[in-house]
Write an enzyme that holds these catalytic residues in place. Sequence first.
Site, PDB file in Angstrom:
ATOM      1  N   VAL A  64       5.176  -6.390  -2.455  1.00 11.70           N
ATOM      2  CA  VAL A  64       5.220  -5.042  -2.561  1.00 11.70           C
ATOM      3  C   VAL A  64       4.362  -4.562  -1.639  1.00 11.70           C
ATOM      4  CG1 VAL A  64       5.330  -2.679  -3.461  1.00 11.70           C
ATOM      5  CG2 VAL A  64       6.638  -4.805  -4.454  1.00 11.70           C
ATOM      6  N   CYS A  65       3.136  -5.208  -0.963  1.00 15.24           N
ATOM      7  CA  CYS A  65       1.624  -5.078  -1.114  1.00 15.24           C
ATOM      8  C   CYS A  65       1.853  -4.714   0.850  1.00 15.24           C
ATOM      9  CB  CYS A  65       0.599  -5.550  -1.487  1.00 15.24           C
ATOM     10  SG  CYS A  65       0.299  -4.994  -3.102  1.00 15.24           S
ATOM     11  N   ASP A  66       2.556  -5.914   1.049  1.00 17.28           N
ATOM     12  CA  ASP A  66       2.414  -6.607   2.303  1.00 17.28           C
ATOM     13  C   ASP A  66       3.768  -5.244   2.445  1.00 17.28           C
ATOM     14  OD1 ASP A  66       2.926  -9.618   4.116  1.00 17.28           O
ATOM     15  OD2 ASP A  66       4.932  -8.437   4.318  1.00 17.28           O
TER      16      ASP A  66
END
Length: 172
Positions: A64-66
């Site tokens: 998700v951060c990516d």
Amino acid sequence: MAQERAGAATFKGNPITLIGPEIKVGDKAPNFTVNKNLVTEATLADYAGKVKLISVVPSLDTGVCDQQTRRFNEEAANLGDKVVILTVSVDLPFAQSRWCGAAGVDKVETLSDYKAKSFGQAYGVLIKELQLLMRSIFVVDENDTVRYVEYLGEMTEHPNYEAAIEAVKKLV
């Protein structure tokens, strides 16, 4: 002692405690000291006069951060030079640099809160149990007033990208 907000969010359904105050729209943006690299530090004042979209992620090396960082990198091209997009995590600066190079991310500035967790505590996103930052979005105007805030209730969910970008567009 810093304020603790027990159960303010969850990680995979389990309650977590956030350290620091809950920032609200209209608040003056708190100052912070983070690292651009192992030696060079940055503070809020370094971005004076710019609209700041601050994207907070637990770690760039997660799915998700990516996706969140790549999405804001794509959006950056349409926002102009009065806007700076900052991605803050506790990843080490050289890990952030490696990730950006591998991902082709070149319009978002990555900042590391690994040393003092200054950003995390000032913005109320430091996760006590994990010592990571809780996923959140802050839009701060050129006068350092907070104009948009999204604290995610569950760490593994995506933020509302459209609402954050719309908040930035209203300021430029």
